[in-house]
Design a protein around this motif. Structure first.
Motif, PDB file in Angstrom:
ATOM      1  N   VAL E  83       1.341  -9.523   5.808  1.00  0.00           N
ATOM      2  CA  VAL E  83       2.136  -9.041   6.925  1.00  0.00           C
ATOM      3  C   VAL E  83       1.455  -7.787   7.496  1.00  0.00           C
ATOM      4  N   PRO E  85       0.970  -4.331   9.681  1.00  0.00           N
ATOM      5  CA  PRO E  85       1.901  -3.217   9.905  1.00  0.00           C
ATOM      6  C   PRO E  85       2.812  -3.467  11.107  1.00  0.00           C
ATOM      7  N   LYS E  87       3.842  -6.396  12.416  1.00  0.00           N
ATOM      8  CA  LYS E  87       4.873  -7.368  12.061  1.00  0.00           C
ATOM      9  C   LYS E  87       5.883  -6.725  11.114  1.00  0.00           C
ATOM     10  N   ALA E  88       5.379  -5.961  10.161  1.00  0.00           N
ATOM     11  CA  ALA E  88       6.255  -5.342   9.167  1.00  0.00           C
ATOM     12  C   ALA E  88       7.288  -4.463   9.861  1.00  0.00           C
ATOM     13  N   LYS E  89       6.824  -3.687  10.828  1.00  0.00           N
ATOM     14  CA  LYS E  89       7.737  -2.795  11.532  1.00  0.00           C
ATOM     15  C   LYS E  89       8.840  -3.609  12.221  1.00  0.00           C
ATOM     16  N   CYS E  92      11.220  -4.927   9.548  1.00  0.00           N
ATOM     17  CA  CYS E  92      12.020  -3.870   8.912  1.00  0.00           C
ATOM     18  C   CYS E  92      13.070  -3.310   9.882  1.00  0.00           C
ATOM     19  N   LEU E  98      14.256  -3.677   3.339  1.00  0.00           N
ATOM     20  CA  LEU E  98      12.932  -4.111   2.882  1.00  0.00           C
ATOM     21  C   LEU E  98      11.989  -2.930   2.650  1.00  0.00           C
ATOM     22  N   TYR E 100       7.902  -1.893   2.635  1.00  0.00           N
ATOM     23  CA  TYR E 100       6.592  -2.371   3.071  1.00  0.00           C
ATOM     24  C   TYR E 100       5.497  -1.672   2.278  1.00  0.00           C
ATOM     25  N   TYR E 101       4.670  -2.468   1.598  1.00  0.00           N
ATOM     26  CA  TYR E 101       3.520  -1.943   0.866  1.00  0.00           C
ATOM     27  C   TYR E 101       2.316  -2.098   1.780  1.00  0.00           C
ATOM     28  N   ASN E 102       1.894  -1.025   2.423  1.00  0.00           N
ATOM     29  CA  ASN E 102       0.911  -1.242   3.495  1.00  0.00           C
ATOM     30  C   ASN E 102      -0.495  -1.527   2.982  1.00  0.00           C
ATOM     31  N   ARG E 105      -0.247  -5.053   2.208  1.00  0.00           N
ATOM     32  CA  ARG E 105       0.254  -5.784   3.375  1.00  0.00           C
ATOM     33  C   ARG E 105       1.392  -6.748   2.988  1.00  0.00           C
ATOM     34  N   LEU E 107       5.721  -7.300   2.244  1.00  0.00           N
ATOM     35  CA  LEU E 107       7.113  -6.872   2.386  1.00  0.00           C
ATOM     36  C   LEU E 107       7.880  -7.352   1.157  1.00  0.00           C
TER      37      LEU E 107
END
Lengths: 255, 255, 255, 255, 255, 255, 255, 255
Positions: E83, E85, E87-89, E92, E98, E100-102, E105, E107
């Motif tokens: 995922v 960053p 998309k993660a944003k 979230c 959730l 996010y482990y950047n 990558r 969630l």
């Protein structure tokens, strides 16, 4: 000629018109010069056959403009290959006299300086599918810039063999064929089975998946069961055009 | 001619010399016959240019003997390629008139029926290394069987560029070149940079490891930076010979 | 029929209703015409089975619109494959009657002209993963446009074999299977081990790294240990649909 | 049937003819048994269609003899593929009733137990070159052992397209085609362009150099521009035969 | 258990509490149900070990949100891999809980439902270069979501062997290693030469040119001269994590 | 030195200046420390030869800025490779002293700290085509940052062999050559045939189709028929520079 | 020198000691002669450094004998590589003075004519496994024939890193390393991380399956994360020896 | 222990029982010795788990005999892999106590010294086809020599899924699986979908044509859609056995 220039220098030395030192100076660069001369002779030939070319793929419009401008000062046709419509527009805005062949994605300048046809006959350019036409046109425009007569037969792929057989006349009249195909690349084999002239097989990157960007077509062409076929790089319309022009030249020792 | 035969049939129908039924019978097979005829015309051409050939690789001596015997009854030269010395001996013991070219690993029969030279000029065959000579000779013997004049320049690989440059005369005189190389396959590029005639690049499987059985050489040749090069299959001396003969043909419409 | 037309011409020549010259003119084009006729017969068949198709991948909306418009005038269904939603919208804005299948990424026109089902039975289309559905749907919509009944079973990959076995009924009833899978491409082997009908394996480019854009799946399918499997190109849902339709045809000599 | 057996057990439990314990014992193995049953049904079907086969490539004569002897006790035809003449002789010396097809390199036993033809029509098997015949014959003999009518058309490669067109009748009559080709693998595309029946493309390892052991032909076939083609593994005549037999089956639900 | 349910049904039939028809209905689906049950048992195991996962590569944020929401209703941890960053944003913003482990990558949701560590020991995750860390972290976060203790040692590539040897303690204490490397992929061999525990080699696509997108590293790992190494797909941190977790499980028959 | 420190510790133990416990503590970490020391010595050498380098390909400007700032505090030159003009601008805006070499796509800092030339001679860097110059410049700037004298000869590809021969002086004077070529990769073979110094062949990804992203050139170079050639990764100008610097070092045991 | 000869000719022309015709005759061949001279100089160098070599792989004993005999008349060492023990015996029976190195599979003649060591230092040759020794020895014997001091360290593969570290002295003293490895090819990276001298990586075809005949090792070496590595062809011990000798040469302009 | 020895030396220095010089001498070799010690510890572990092994592929019987004899003097089991029956006979004639496993093609000596089973449970070894058994047996015998319990399930390929499901008990009881398959390599995916233990996928080179010597199976296994799979090299039964033994070890820190 080379020999004459050499005799002239030596005679002048003998006659005291040149000092030994002067003669040494001009002869020291002789070897590479001679090769270069050979190349210049060659280049002179090329001038009429393979004009200078700009490979436009990774060049910005500015770079193409700069190179083209300096080339246009010379006395022969100028070609640029793989020029997108956007790049072409930018270049033509700057250099008015250029012609853009949008199917072939080529720019041509000094077109009026192309020598009239001096080849042994017409060159047949055949393409299997409509998506192969762009590559085929690169070959055609190259050939025409080199002063050859070209006859096109497009959309004659092997999945409808009657379309190819409808071109009986071209099959009989041309002196050399460029046969363009992507996907399974079968057309050159079929053409070479129908004619007894040299066939240049030109694979295209048309296809997907196992087409491998043109490798499937290339391999098919290299493994043709018909004799009298040779192959050029994938999508290399310019190269196929140069080779066909070299084959078609009327007298091989002609300039 | 075809047209004439058609007119004759129709005229005979008109004149009552043939019934409609008879004409239908002979015209029904017309299409494939016409194509076959085209091919026969073509075959007639081929007869003088590309004689029948036996691919000897996977054939037992007995098979070669059987095919060769029936071919020798015909009126033109007969070639068998990729024949080992052992096979050749077995075949020659049975068919006395054959000639074995051991460098080219070819058997040739009816050699006296080769047509005298009718090409536009001499064909230059160049080979990079001594191990490439076998493949080069397959091209040479093929060309000679097709009635061409051949001039050889062997051991002129790029690692000693002066050896190539020593062949200035051949570089200037030939009408078409076959350039044979294995390993890095660089020779065709260098030759094509020195001449303005068509260059056929013939990769060989000479090499080991990353040579990939000739693929390294093949790829190098397909990617040549010199225009005017086309490539044939790895080790395909016969194919290169046929293509060069087609290019060298004096009048392209000649038989 | 061909024969009849030939008899008619000859009879007219015999009866003086046609001159020899007129007959020659119409018979000279006979060969390719006959082949073309064969093809027309064939085309007539195809008309009802494999309608014209537009490969949308590299075409701009304008090009698709132009081709589609001319095709829609004809009497059969029209398909365009690999059409993105954006392109589809642009085309549909211009040509109102079209239907867009967004999973299959296909545009279909003249849908009302699809012939009613004439196949021998239902065609089972199975897909291993959710990401394979797009390719599977291309096969399904193609089949439906060709007048076949299709039954889908998706998300039945081998990593949960019970999901496949839950489709016992379909496994027993279908006449031919299209089995779609990416990644390890194992599903066709398992299906072919459970049924005794022909299985068409359709590899997809789903995966990453060593998936090699679908080559891993393709190779697995070509090497299946189960007999009765044949394979089409990667992501080639249209091709699989055409092949399955050809197999499913009720009477093979039917149009 | 399964249902009937289940009803019978349950009724017997209800009627006290079976104890719960006995019923549990027989039902516990139910799942895999049911699948096995499905397979047995399937196997029964297969018995008449795809008889047991011995892959002879890496087996010693002794191993083939042992397996063949046990198979011959059963009630259907027995095939062994990829058996060299030497191995075949050793096996036949031991098991008198076997027939050796030396072109197909196959051994067949219980030939009298082949069911009479029950397919929908004749299967056309076409091969491009003489060296492809061995693989083509493996497909033919497999088909005949499966009770199909086969018609052969060999040496119809694309380099002489008239040879293929001479087989107009077969092109029109067959229900399914197996098209065998090595080298450039172009024949299936041409055939599929002439017919509207399913075409199974069978690549062979015939060729050298860039032929890549049949991969050039395989890639060409996978990338065919003609719809209605599917491909099997290189040299897999047996697999092509099984697939064609499955397609040709008269009623798909027939045993 | 299965047996118990079967006995119950049969006893009820015997006792007349179920009709035969009712029993048939529930037993008819028995086979696939039993397999499904096996899978459900298995799934129960998985629930605590390999939670559901969403492969985020080709999914739009909306699709991830939809799947994640339904999964979060269940009783176990939820993971989404690959995922970005961005998309993660987007995800979230919609689903607040959730994490996010950047680097990884990934969630993760329902993190509080991860079972406490039940593995046999710590898992060592080693990475050769800083660019390999992203893939290594995917393995680490997967492992942690599966309830394992992880110890990381990054930037310990073979070009500075002392950096690896500084991790003597980890080399001695871990129960299983995941060794991540791109480029020449040599680290797993060196690690496996220093320890006597299982080593999972995880190749990354780090590199360029002849790195072939991770194939150079993969091949090196498959050809390791050290015994006790097995390999997963290129960049497949999730797969390596699952495999290491399976190996680390305290009692293999534990859920 | 190591030995001296060891003697010192032992003497202090003997003399009671250190307790056994203290000595054990410092000696226990000895092994990896010693290796690390070796590396530190090595690193000291490297400091003057191979300065720290930032691989800029997949790094955002922010990341490059952060790493560069910490490196610039140290006492030697700092290099960042594969930096696009856009990234370079962003970085230079933040760190004023940096120099951007736009042909080489490199950023260099602490340039004043480069040690004066200490190599054995000049290094010749030759490139075949204009598109190879970017990779060649990466090698040149790397070499100059490592304190070497570099002489360039560009556009000397084999298709015009006289251009190479014009550089006779450089061919005779350099101590080591880096020869850069894409496409057919033939230049290193020709150069190695003209000189008797080590030649480093540096393939570039210049080309298309069968160029395979530089693999055609790489294979040609690995298969060179000229002895005295070794090859680095495709487009790896930095690596070629490091290797040439190592070869050129005046005294091999020099720091 | 060249210049002197040129002055001499010109002066003689000036002085009437040579006619213009005579001078033309000798100067006409000047170019290729000059290149040849350069090569002769070069050859003189080579004579002392890279003696003539016979590649024995595909040569019969008779061919080796013939070439060796003529070479032995010259004044320098003679080498034949890839000579099996059987061939070696046959050759040595015929030419008594030859020495056979059976590990290196090399024949050496005129060994007494090897020039005494003139390199800058010792060359370290390291091999990973026992099966790599044959290729390593080809490099060693080549180096010794070229007058270099060689120190061997075998069986130091990365799966037991302490074995490599035991060779601390060699790691510190050698001027250049040849590091030989098959399978995963990791050793050169580890060595290059420990030293600051040039490392030549020499991949071997040792391995099976995914080893791809040495390609796995080759790719690993090309992708090394350690700077200062260059690679030669698979199994090319001779090439690695020539390159290392060129690097080790004391004064680069020395003969 | 290491620490103890260090303390002892230092105490002796302190107490004057050793001179500083003596202590320096023994401590100077400390680093590599310590690593070697670590390895010795490791070797001690290995002794009971991974006994010495002789790779018999390219070794003559004499070489195997020589190595085996010296190994048999040691205290643990001795294995030789890839030994043909002919070689085995020659070796056993010389060394009477050896046992030859002809399916596994392995020789085992000192069999009585195998430690009793100390693994966590039984290891399941499954093979798809009969031709995969040889590779599977190499894994089995390796495992047994390492003291593990093995249970075999052969001929359970995916083309008859009921055969696999019949092994329900083994699927539930084993602690780790080795799953062996050639051709399409699908079996590991199916097994991993049925169990929740680690699955080692072992591809074999069984197959032909597009099987690519096991690469098709390898790629399928690397791309498995089931988590919990890792892969070893093609035909590497020994490696799979070592990895499975490492996973099965009862206490991971056990010797």
């Amino acid at each position: 000629m080379d020999k004459k220039r050499l005799e002239k220098i030596l005679t002048e030395v003998k006659d005291g018109k040149q000092t030994v030192k002067e003669a040494v100076a001009s002869l020291l660069t002789w070897p590479s010069e001679k090769i270069r001369c050979a190349n210049l002779d060659h280049h002179r030939n090329l001038r009429t056959d393979i004009p200078e070319v700009i490979y436009g793929e990774n060049k910005a419009p500015g770079q193409i403009i700069e190179i083209a401008k300096s080339m246009l000062l010379q006395d022969y046709v100028v070609m640029a290959t793989r020029v997108t419509p956007e790049k072409a527009k930018a270049v033509c805005d700057e250099i008015p006299g250029l012609i853009y062949y949008n199917k072939a994605r080529m720019l041509v300048g000094n077109r009026e300086k192309i020598l009239p046809d001096r080849g042994r006959g017409v060159i047949g350019v055949m393409a299997a599918g409509t998506t192969d036409i762009s590559v085929a046109e690169e070959a055609c425009v190259t050939l025409e810039c080199l002063g050859n007569d070209v006859e096109r037969a497009y959309d004659v792929g092997v999945a409808g063999i009657h379309r190819l057989l409808d071109n009986q006349e071209l099959l009989e009249s041309a002196t050399v064929f460029i046969v363009v195909a992507g996907m399974e690349g079968a057309l050159p084999s079929v053409v070479a089975g129908l004619v007894n002239k040299p066939v240049l097989a030109l694979p295209t990157s048309v296809g997907y998946g196992t087409g491998l960007g043109g490798f499937a077509a290339l391999l098919a062409m290299l493994n043709s069961c018909a004799p009298g076929i040779a192959v050029v790089n994938i999508d290399n319309g310019f190269g196929a055009g140069c080779m066909a022009a070299a084959i078609n030249r009327k007298k091989v020792s002609d300039p």
